[in-house]
Motif scaffolding. Structure first.
Motif, mmCIF file in Angstrom:
data_model
loop_
_atom_site.group_PDB
_atom_site.id
_atom_site.type_symbol
_atom_site.label_atom_id
_atom_site.label_comp_id
_atom_site.label_asym_id
_atom_site.label_seq_id
_atom_site.Cartn_x
_atom_site.Cartn_y
_atom_site.Cartn_z
ATOM 1 N N SER A 1 0.838 -1.198 0.000
ATOM 2 C CA SER A 1 0.000 0.000 0.000
ATOM 3 C C SER A 1 0.875 1.251 0.000
ATOM 4 O O SER A 1 2.015 1.235 0.478
ATOM 5 C CB SER A 1 -0.928 -0.002 1.216
ATOM 6 O OG SER A 1 -0.186 0.010 2.416
ATOM 7 N N VAL A 2 0.320 2.338 -0.545
ATOM 8 C CA VAL A 2 1.069 3.580 -0.680
ATOM 9 C C VAL A 2 0.314 4.710 0.009
ATOM 10 O O VAL A 2 -0.879 4.907 -0.225
ATOM 11 C CB VAL A 2 1.287 3.934 -2.169
ATOM 12 C CG1 VAL A 2 2.003 5.279 -2.303
ATOM 13 C CG2 VAL A 2 2.081 2.835 -2.868
ATOM 14 N N GLU A 3 1.031 5.450 0.856
ATOM 15 C CA GLU A 3 0.497 6.672 1.453
ATOM 16 C C GLU A 3 1.214 7.835 0.788
ATOM 17 O O GLU A 3 2.436 7.972 0.905
ATOM 18 C CB GLU A 3 0.722 6.683 2.964
ATOM 19 C CG GLU A 3 0.090 7.877 3.659
ATOM 20 C CD GLU A 3 0.240 7.811 5.171
ATOM 21 O OE1 GLU A 3 -0.353 8.672 5.852
ATOM 22 O OE2 GLU A 3 0.962 6.931 5.664
ATOM 23 N N LEU A 4 0.468 8.646 0.075
ATOM 24 C CA LEU A 4 1.083 9.708 -0.720
ATOM 25 C C LEU A 4 1.704 10.789 0.157
ATOM 26 O O LEU A 4 1.263 11.031 1.284
ATOM 27 C CB LEU A 4 0.053 10.326 -1.656
ATOM 28 C CG LEU A 4 -0.512 9.393 -2.735
ATOM 29 C CD1 LEU A 4 -1.568 10.114 -3.556
ATOM 30 C CD2 LEU A 4 0.599 8.849 -3.627
ATOM 31 N N ALA A 5 2.710 11.430 -0.402
ATOM 32 C CA ALA A 5 3.374 12.528 0.296
ATOM 33 C C ALA A 5 2.397 13.667 0.551
ATOM 34 O O ALA A 5 1.465 13.885 -0.237
ATOM 35 C CB ALA A 5 4.559 13.021 -0.522
ATOM 36 N N SER A 6 2.619 14.389 1.645
ATOM 37 C CA SER A 6 1.777 15.546 1.938
ATOM 38 C C SER A 6 2.240 16.774 1.166
ATOM 39 O O SER A 6 1.515 17.768 1.065
ATOM 40 C CB SER A 6 1.784 15.833 3.440
ATOM 41 O OG SER A 6 3.108 15.974 3.935
ATOM 42 N N VAL A 7 3.455 16.714 0.613
ATOM 43 C CA VAL A 7 3.994 17.773 -0.239
ATOM 44 C C VAL A 7 4.462 17.126 -1.531
ATOM 45 O O VAL A 7 5.246 16.171 -1.505
ATOM 46 C CB VAL A 7 5.174 18.502 0.444
ATOM 47 C CG1 VAL A 7 5.816 19.482 -0.526
ATOM 48 C CG2 VAL A 7 4.717 19.218 1.709
ATOM 49 N N THR A 8 3.987 17.620 -2.655
ATOM 50 C CA THR A 8 4.347 17.030 -3.948
ATOM 51 C C THR A 8 5.591 17.709 -4.498
ATOM 52 O O THR A 8 5.692 18.944 -4.489
ATOM 53 C CB THR A 8 3.194 17.181 -4.952
ATOM 54 O OG1 THR A 8 2.026 16.545 -4.428
ATOM 55 C CG2 THR A 8 3.560 16.543 -6.280
#
Length: 408
Positions: free
Chosen positions: A86-93
């Motif tokens: 599973s992937v938790e996306l970054a809070s800053v792109t």
């Protein structure tokens, strides 16, 4: 670096699974990524992906990924890839940086921080090497782990047998079964092994024994020589910040004082400034060019420069007289009944501090008054009076971190 030697073998010591780099299935992760792994062997899939694509990433052991670190990495633009995929996306792109990989420091001087590297900056061994089967016992993603992994990735004939730090009791049996001929570990790792598996250790066909990550004293070098009289025994000084900087093969603790200030193209320069080791290295992490103060304390004795410990904890002031905790530790560990020692100052009235020590005996005993009296005599013969430990506490086992360093 690309996948230069796909025929080098990879063996999981826990399961016996064996593949080559070429056959290993890469892990497709969304860069920049912090890849969380539940085993050192599982991390190799992400390494292969980076070697083939240059996709930016770092590896972190699942046991280190607590909530604060997870939040910090996401805020730094890393997508978190968990062991279940599973992937938790970054809070800053942000855009990934091609070819970049990151190391987390051990946290010995505070919270872990990210040090930027590339596969080339982590690869410090060049030229032809004799074929070896290397044991990799380190926590995935650490500098020491990368040093062994890049050997398997970038040098011909360098196979890896990977064992997790949580299952180190398996490594000697795996080393015998899979013909491990080279092993790298901390002094704590080697001390634990000589205590717990002395009967079988010499059966591992080691031709190269390496130590690093902690101060290396003469006692552990001599002990390893008794187990492996024909092996080359080397100690190394390396860190995420300055890379592999010192390598000593002569079987003696410390390095020759003549190495200080030596200039040689492509090699680190080593200096001592006010008792602190300072290194200028071509293998440094991103943004760390020039002289780097390491925070490690050194003393010069008999023409050797000895690394004794961290500056912030090495010096003990006893009523104005100063003693190195590392020097006292080395004296204790030179006693044949001592497997490990930790020395520190304890606050006391009038004199400010007293020297105290925790000791693990080779026998594992925790009640041994005769040995305690002998250790007091041993220290009194080799140290100034103020440096003799006023209290020695016996522990049953060496306290150890996941990094294979002593947990003190």
């Amino acid at each position: 670096m690309s996948l230069r030697h796909p025929s080098n073998r990879l063996t999981d010591a826990s399961t016996g699974e064996q593949v080559t780099w070429g056959d290993l299935e890469p892990l497709d992760y969304p860069a920049p990524a912090a890849v969380v792994v539940d085993s050192s062997y599982a991390a190799l899939r992400a390494v292969k992906q980076h070697a083939e694509t240059g996709a930016e990433f770092l590896v972190v052991a699942a046991g280190r990924m607590e909530a604060n670190l997870r939040a910090e990495l996401r805020a730094a633009g890393f997508n978190i890839v968990d062991p279940d995929g599973s992937v938790e996306l970054a809070s800053v792109t942000r855009e990934p940086e091609p070819g970049r990989l990151w190391l987390l420091t051990s946290g010995s001087t505070g919270r872990p921080k990210q040090i930027g590297h590339t596969l080339d900056s982590l690869t410090t061994v060049a030229g032809d090497m004799a074929p070896r089967t290397w044991l990799c016992p380190y926590s995935p993603g650490t500098y020491a782990w990368w040093q062994v992994v890049t050997l398997g990735l970038g040098s011909a004939g360098q196979d890896l047998v990977v064992v997790d730090p949580s299952r180190l009791d398996e490594w000697v049996a795996a080393g015998i079964e899979h013909g491990v001929t080279a092993a790298s570990g901390t002094p704590t790792f080697w001390r634990q092994t000589t205590m717990s598996q002395a009967d079988d250790l010499a059966k591992v066909p080691l031709q190269q024994v390496s130590l690093g990550g902690e101060p290396v004293d003469q006692a552990i070098l001599d002990q390893l020589r008794t187990f492996f009289p024909d092996a080359r025994i080397s100690w190394l000084y390396a860190s995420s910040e300055v890379g592999a900087s010192i390598v000593v093969h002569d079987g003696r603790a410390g390095f020759p004082v003549e190495w200080l200030g030596r200039e040689a193209e492509g090699r680190p320069r080593i200096d001592v400034v006010e008792g602190e080791l300072v290194i200028t290295s071509p293998h440094h992490g991103e943004g760390l060019g020039g002289p780097v103060r390491t925070g490690d304390a050194v003393v010069v004795e008999d023409g050797r420069v000895l690394i004794t410990g961290r500056l912030d904890s090495d010096e003990i002031n006893i009523g104005g007289a100063k003693v190195s905790a590392g020097v006292v530790r080395a004296v204790l560990q030179s006693h044949p009944d001592v497997a490990w020692a930790h020395v520190r100052g304890r606050k006391a009235p009038l004199v400010g501090n007293l020297v105290v020590a925790d000791v693990v005996l080779t026998s594992g005993e925790t009640t041994a008054p005769d040995v305690l009296a002998e250790l007091n005599r041993w220290c009194a013969e080799r140290l100034p009076e103020y440096g003799v430990p006023r209290r020695i506490k016996l522990l049953a086992a060496i306290p150890t971190k996941e990094t294979l360093k002593s947990d003190v």
